[in-house]
Design an enzyme around this catalytic site. Structure first.
Site, PDB file in Angstrom:
ATOM      1  N   GLU A 240       0.833  -1.202   0.000  1.00 29.10           N
ATOM      2  CA  GLU A 240       0.000   0.000   0.000  1.00 29.10           C
ATOM      3  C   GLU A 240       0.864   1.247   0.000  1.00 29.10           C
ATOM      4  O   GLU A 240       2.001   1.233   0.480  1.00 29.10           O
ATOM      5  CB  GLU A 240      -0.955   0.044   1.211  1.00 29.10           C
ATOM      6  CG  GLU A 240      -2.156  -0.877   1.118  1.00 29.10           C
ATOM      7  CD  GLU A 240      -1.932  -2.198   1.818  1.00 29.10           C
ATOM      8  OE1 GLU A 240      -2.759  -3.103   1.639  1.00 29.10           O
ATOM      9  OE2 GLU A 240      -0.921  -2.319   2.538  1.00 29.10           O
ATOM     10  N   THR A 241       0.280   2.319  -0.522  1.00 30.56           N
ATOM     11  CA  THR A 241       0.843   3.662  -0.485  1.00 30.56           C
ATOM     12  C   THR A 241      -0.267   4.583   0.005  1.00 30.56           C
ATOM     13  O   THR A 241      -1.433   4.414  -0.381  1.00 30.56           O
ATOM     14  CB  THR A 241       1.317   4.104  -1.877  1.00 30.56           C
ATOM     15  OG1 THR A 241       2.386   3.245  -2.301  1.00 30.56           O
ATOM     16  CG2 THR A 241       1.812   5.534  -1.875  1.00 30.56           C
TER      17      THR A 241
END
Length: 295
Positions: A47-48
């Protein structure tokens, strides 16, 4: 696109270069959803996250979470890692609680300190909900293990604290280590479930001071195997209490994850059933690794 600052942190990590990697962008107000998705794909971590304003709204910070493939309403290590960066780079002084405004709603993160440095963080997750129970033989085919290696005392079930996961109890660490996901069977089963990711756990561990070992598989989200999954472990905590896995309806345990992909991680789980409601907390450490800018 103007340059945007980002930070890389390892979450649920005991040392640098362990745990789950996270990129946090702190001045993302002018990014479109399409640009955020492209950046998340370029970073290619599980994830970002994107902080869309350094100012608070309703007492919390607006944050969006993206995998390489899609936006998520909630995820665990991005919640803790983003709160860590907000405390360190935005607030810049000790506070005991940080609220994140996510798609799933407002999630509180409690921050513990040692000598003014962040030592550990805890997030309170949404109350778990319990859904479809799945067939042992079908899941055994997905995981490429014999059905009798699944612990039949407990159900294989979809559980959610914001994002649903299929929870699968195994008997031994040896079985867990042998898992090789059958892609065809995996995509076949998730076409019939709300959950698109699978958490598999067992009571045997690499380290004697941990209580469970976990693996999480999320090919649907572009994540073949995740090294540390706070949202999934929150679902697991609710499951353990609901079915009295440890013989009681209150737990405080250490969970190891990521060893099979050489990103060892440690997650702390606390949960308790009070009347009909279950409270779930997931904790861990975050460590700064790098900072920079996209241009």
């Amino acid at each position: 696109m103007n340059s945007i600052n980002f930070y890389i942190v390892d979450v649920f990590a005991e040392t640098k270069y362990t745990g789950n990697q996270l990129a946090v962008f702190t001045n993302a107000a002018n990014l479109t959803s399409e640009q955020m998705q492209l950046i998340a794909k370029e970073i290619n971590y599980s994830e970002t996250t994107f902080l869309t304003s350094p100012q608070q709204t309703s007492g919390g910070y607006n944050v969006r979470i993206f995998t390489p493939e899609q936006e998520l309403p909630f995820a665990g290590h991005p919640t803790l890692g983003t709160a860590y960066i907000i405390q360190r780079e935005i607030i810049k002084h000790p506070v005991t609680k940080i609220l994140l405004n996510l798609k799933v709603g407002q999630i509180p993160v409690t921050v513990n300190y040692i000598d003014a440095s962040v030592e550990c963080m805890w997030m309170k997750q949404k109350e778990p909900t319990f859904h479809q129970i799945l067939d042992v033989e079908t899941i055994a085919e997905v995981l490429k293990i014999p059905p009798d290696e699944i612990d039949g005392r407990f159900p294989i079930q979809e559980v959610s604290t914001g994002v649903p996961f299929i929870i699968v109890p195994l008997k031994t660490l040896e079985s867990l280590k042998r898992i090789k996901v059958n892609q065809d069977k995996y995509f076949e089963i998730i076409s019939t479930t709300d959950a698109k990711c699978i958490l598999v756990f067992c009571p045997e561990t690499y380290h004697s001071n941990n209580q469970l070992n976990v693996r999480v598989f999320c090919d649907y989200l572009g994540i073949p195997e995740d090294p540390a999954t706070g949202s999934a472990n929150g679902c697991l905590a609710g499951y353990l209490v609901e079915y009295s896995y440890f013989g009681k309806q209150k737990i405080s345990i250490r969970v190891e994850q990521g060893y099979e992909i050489k990103r060892p991680s440690l997650l702390l789980l606390e949960a308790e059933k009070k009347d009909t409601a279950i409270e779930v907390y997931v904790g861990g450490k975050a460590i700064m690794v790098a900072r920079g800018e996209f241009v």
